[in-house]
Design a protein around this motif. Structure first.
Motif, short mmCIF file in Angstrom:
data_model
loop_
_atom_site.label_atom_id
_atom_site.label_comp_id
_atom_site.label_asym_id
_atom_site.label_seq_id
_atom_site.Cartn_x
_atom_site.Cartn_y
_atom_site.Cartn_z
N ASP A 1 -14.96 -8.99 0.13
CA ASP A 1 -15.59 -8.54 1.47
C ASP A 1 -16.58 -9.27 0.95
O ASP A 1 -17.11 -9.51 2.18
CB ASP A 1 -16.45 -7.27 0.21
CG ASP A 1 -15.67 -5.97 0.95
OD1 ASP A 1 -16.01 -4.72 0.61
OD2 ASP A 1 -15.12 -6.09 1.79
N GLY B 1 -11.42 -6.24 -4.72
CA GLY B 1 -12.05 -6.05 -3.64
C GLY B 1 -13.71 -7.09 -3.60
O GLY B 1 -13.93 -6.73 -2.22
N GLU B 2 -14.76 -6.38 -3.79
CA GLU B 2 -15.71 -6.84 -4.43
C GLU B 2 -15.76 -8.42 -3.58
O GLU B 2 -16.75 -9.28 -2.68
CB GLU B 2 -16.70 -6.98 -5.29
CG GLU B 2 -16.73 -5.08 -5.80
CD GLU B 2 -17.99 -4.49 -5.20
OE1 GLU B 2 -18.06 -5.48 -3.93
OE2 GLU B 2 -17.63 -3.22 -3.94
N GLU C 1 -4.07 -1.30 -15.15
CA GLU C 1 -4.40 -0.24 -14.56
C GLU C 1 -3.43 0.97 -15.56
O GLU C 1 -3.67 2.04 -15.45
CB GLU C 1 -4.13 -0.32 -13.58
CG GLU C 1 -5.77 -0.55 -12.86
CD GLU C 1 -5.46 -0.70 -11.45
OE1 GLU C 1 -6.60 -1.48 -10.51
OE2 GLU C 1 -5.16 0.12 -10.49
N TRP C 2 -2.08 0.87 -14.88
CA TRP C 2 -0.94 1.80 -15.14
C TRP C 2 -0.87 2.43 -16.72
O TRP C 2 -1.42 2.63 -17.18
CB TRP C 2 -0.16 1.54 -14.41
CG TRP C 2 -0.38 2.13 -13.32
CD1 TRP C 2 -0.08 1.23 -12.09
CD2 TRP C 2 0.25 2.69 -12.39
NE1 TRP C 2 0.01 1.00 -10.96
CE2 TRP C 2 -0.54 3.48 -11.13
CE3 TRP C 2 -0.36 4.65 -12.62
CZ2 TRP C 2 -0.10 3.58 -10.76
CZ3 TRP C 2 0.20 5.49 -11.47
CH2 TRP C 2 -0.39 5.15 -10.87
N ASP D 1 0.95 -1.28 -0.23
CA ASP D 1 0.00 -0.14 -0.09
C ASP D 1 0.44 1.30 -0.34
O ASP D 1 1.05 1.92 -0.94
CB ASP D 1 -0.57 0.32 0.96
CG ASP D 1 -1.99 -1.12 1.18
OD1 ASP D 1 -2.47 -1.23 2.04
OD2 ASP D 1 -2.28 -1.42 -0.29
N ARG E 1 -8.62 -4.33 -9.19
CA ARG E 1 -8.35 -4.66 -8.03
C ARG E 1 -9.22 -3.72 -7.48
O ARG E 1 -9.92 -4.24 -6.42
CB ARG E 1 -7.68 -3.45 -7.03
CG ARG E 1 -6.10 -3.84 -8.23
CD ARG E 1 -4.76 -3.12 -6.73
NE ARG E 1 -4.63 -2.08 -6.98
CZ ARG E 1 -4.12 -1.38 -5.89
NH1 ARG E 1 -3.54 -2.20 -4.54
NH2 ARG E 1 -4.05 -0.17 -6.20
N THR E 2 -10.50 -3.59 -8.12
CA THR E 2 -11.64 -3.12 -7.78
C THR E 2 -13.02 -4.46 -7.85
O THR E 2 -13.30 -4.48 -6.59
CB THR E 2 -12.96 -2.03 -8.70
OG1 THR E 2 -12.46 -2.43 -9.85
CG2 THR E 2 -12.26 -0.73 -8.89
N VAL F 1 -19.94 -3.35 -10.22
CA VAL F 1 -18.51 -2.96 -10.43
C VAL F 1 -17.99 -2.62 -11.73
O VAL F 1 -16.23 -2.43 -11.94
CB VAL F 1 -17.36 -3.35 -8.93
CG1 VAL F 1 -17.07 -4.87 -10.12
CG2 VAL F 1 -16.08 -2.54 -8.64
#
Lengths: 417, 300
Positions: A390, A386-387, A96-97, A68, A382-383, A416
């Protein structure tokens, strides 16, 4: 007095001026978070090799948080227009980048050295953006291992690690009856997700895993197979001990080592813990692939950011070539505990678990059963990950029903995308 | 005086009059820019499609819709209210009680006061880690009492998703009640002795004296305690991370950990900015009326 101080300041200034002349074979500034133990040793190997051929390596280690802090620093550097030359970045994070336009490609090196022919296709895809290589993988970790303590298993008359989830449940019930914790687990979201994806591979097979977790197909996510996956996850919840919440993964490995628990479902970095404690594979601990006839892949890589200047660009290409060289792949992975990303490196010096991993890798590539890990940021952005985390961690830590969890998962993924 | 003197005198007088403001102005400008400027930036980002990097194209209320359809956000909000309410109430009650007891001019007051104030010297990370071990069922209180001879005793709040937030309250109250006690003690000591004696003459017992006379006098101390505690409670990220890591699943998630997780671990700056704006709005909705009523009442 005047002359001496003048001389000293001249010497000081020239001392600062000199290093800029030393760019023999490329300069790289590397941002990473491999700051502890075996990982620091492993990245030190890369630094040594790079400097041995005349380059300059500027280390930017940023410890902590599983990356992080490093990612935050990276973001700040890219926004400021001063990105590092290479960054320890993996999985869809690379894309992503790349979409932001922040990467350089090293496709010329890749073509010259024919990377396409030595990397598993699944991995090669992840390293590319729009068909060009923008990152170089250093290793392959396997996620779907079961680690076991043979002495503990012998207490209930079991000699080998179960090959299906039903067998696993039967053995676990015997262990529970004998008062031994069947499964050592650490209650952190990524660990819950690791167990989830290993179970998904075992219950649904690589095809199901591919459709549901990699391609996020809604039909697969709401299918009966997914309900069965959550059912098995609920069963596993019954096999962990009371103090599992928040436990670190290496403490769970220690439980297996000390005989407090029988099994752990974890990637092959757990092997590093066993080996560091002097345990012998096959005797003090068993490594066996989790049920499912598949292979869940995790791979660390270095991604090349958009730097300018002949020196930096040269450094990137030299680094890319070095990372993919067979010699480096062998040395690095011996230190880190994974297996080389190159499939043509000989594994004579590696231990038995690593050799088994390589055999299974080759078989999985042939059988189209090689899947990237979701829990370790290889399969989905990563979005989305993350789901998943969770929903899985909430299910594991509550008494939610499998049907509700499947619904929650399906709507979370829809939200998402 | 000559023509050249008057502007200079005027200048000197100007500087003398405005000197305090001039000295403070760099700090003021810095606060204005860094605090309010970046609050404005965050509000702007919450209306954009930012993911891993800030992206400045506006997309309306998309991020807010996404935020309010995430179940985890509701858990975080609920935890915020539960934690803040219980934390403030608990610290005020315990701090006030300790202060009143210490105010009785007992012998070892200095030592006892220092002991109660010690927890404040710890960082929330240390508090969280220590309480994590104490409340762990296999290591701490539960195991201890079971070994004392009560095998059925259970205190597993830490791993129970419904009760985990209360463990955060326990650790937080333990840390901060000493601070509230110190504030109240100072307030109590500033009450005029005459009033207490007058109350005693009128026949008021100790409880009545405190409840009806002393505590109303030190109302400003309540205000400052509530402000300090509320700010600690809303900003509490380190305590949650150290004690439960977000709790079993995400049962002890608070908006601060939610925002950090979405911004830095999930590459969703837009949603994180939206959650930060919601936190700001919530805080303003509570503090502004309270401040207004207190400060307006003070002018009466």
């Amino acid at each position: 007095m005047n002359k001496i101080s003048l001389f000293l300041s001249a010497a000081a200034i020239s001392a600062f001026a000199l290093p800029s002349a030393a760019f023999a074979d490329g300069t790289v500034e590397v941002l990473h978070w491999w700051t502890s133990g075996g990982e620091a040793k492993a990245v030190g190997e890369l630094k040594k090799s790079f400097e041995a051929q005349g380059g300059t390596w500027i280390d930017s280690p940023i410890a902590g948080g599983g990356g992080d802090a490093a990612m935050t620093a990276l973001r700040a550097r890219v926004v400021a227009g001063n990105p590092p030359t290479a960054v320890q970045l993996k999985g869809p994070g690379i894309q992503e980048w790349a979409i932001e336009g922040s990467l350089n490609d090293v496709d010329d090196v890749a073509k010259a050295e024919n990377w396409d022919s030595v990397l598993p296709p699944v991995l090669a895809e992840i390293m590319k953006y729009e068909g060009k290589y923008v990152a170089a993988p250093v290793n392959i970790h396997r996620v779907d291992w079961i680690w076991a303590n043979p002495a503990v298993l012998a207490k209930v008359g079991v000699t080998e690690v179960p090959k299906t989830w039903d067998e696993f449940n039967a053995v676990a019930d015997k262990l529970k009856a004998a008062g031994i914790t069947p499964l050592a687990h650490g209650g952190q979201p990524w660990q819950d997700a690791t167990v989830f994806e290993v179970v998904a591979l075992g219950i649904g097979g690589p095809e199901f895993y591919h459709k549901a977790i990699h391609q996020l197909d809604q039909a697969s996510l709401t299918s009966d197979t997914m309900i069965k996956v959550f059912d098995q996850l609920r069963k596993l919840r019954g096999y962990v001990d009371e103090g599992f919440s928040g436990r670190d993964w290496n403490l769970a490995t220690a439980m297996v080592m000390n005989g407090e628990a029988a099994f752990q479902i974890m990637g092959d970095w757990a092997k590093g813990e066993f080996l560091a404690a002097g345990k012998v594979p096959g005797k003090d601990f068993l490594c066996a692939p989790a049920p499912g006839n598949g292979y869940i892949l995790n791979s660390d890589s270095f991604t090349f950011f958009k730097v300018a200047g002949e020196d930096n660009l040269k450094g990137q290409k030299v680094l890319a070539s070095l990372i993919m060289s067979p010699g480096f792949q062998e040395t690095f992975n011996l230190a880190k505990g994974s297996i080389p990303a190159r499939t043509d490196v000989s594994l004579d010096k590696f231990d038995d678990c690593a050799k088994k991993s390589h055999e299974d890798l080759t078989a999985a590539i042939a059988a189209n059963a090689l899947e990237p890990s979701m829990a370790h940021e290889m399969a989905v952005p990563r979005t989305v990950r993350g789901e998943f985390l969770d929903v899985v961690t909430n299910f594991f830590n509550s008494d939610q029903s499998s049907a509700d969890a499947v619904q929650a998962l399906a709507s979370a993924i829809q939200r998402v995308q | 005086m000559t023509n050249g003197g008057t502007p200079r005198v005027a200048f000197e007088r100007f500087v003398e009059r405005w000197l305090p403001q001039i000295v403070v102005s760099p700090l003021f400008a810095a606060s204005l820019f860094f605090v309010y400027g970046f609050i404005a930036w965050t509000v702007y980002i919450s209306f954009t499609k930012s993911g891993v990097m800030p992206n400045y194209s506006l997309v309306g209320l998309l991020q807010y819709e996404r935020l309010w359809s995430t179940p985890r956000w509701y858990v975080a909000l609920q935890n915020l209210f539960v934690f803040t309410g219980l934390f403030i109430a608990g610290c005020l009650a315990i701090g006030m009680l300790l202060a009143i007891l210490l105010d009785q001019r007992i012998r070892a007051e200095g030592v006892i006061r220092t002991i109660y104030l010690y927890p404040m010297a710890l960082s929330f990370i240390v508090t969280g880690t220590a309480w994590k071990w104490i409340l762990n069922p296999t290591l701490g209180i539960e195991k201890f009492v079971q070994e004392l001879g009560f095998p059925d005793f259970s205190f597993d709040w830490l791993i129970d998703p419904h009760m985990a937030i209360y463990t955060v309250v326990i650790a937080g109250v333990w840390q901060s009640s000493g601070y509230v006690m110190a504030l109240f003690l100072a307030g109590l000591r500033s009450v005029d002795d005459e009033i207490i004696r007058a109350a005693a003459i009128d026949g008021a017992g100790p409880v009545r004296t405190y409840a009806s006379i002393v505590l109303p006098i030190i109302r400003p101390v309540f205000l400052s305690s509530v402000i300090v505690l509320a700010h600690i409670a809303i900003k509490s990220y380190d305590l949650v991370v150290a004690l439960t890591g977000g709790g079993p699943g995400y049962a002890t998630d608070v908006p601060a950990t939610f925002m950090y997780s979405f911004a830095f671990q999930r590459s969703e700056l837009g949603v994180a900015a939206a959650s930060a704006v919601m936190m700001l709005v919530t805080v303003m909705a509570i503090i502004v009326p309270y401040l207004y009523s207190e400060l307006r009442g003070g002018r009466k």
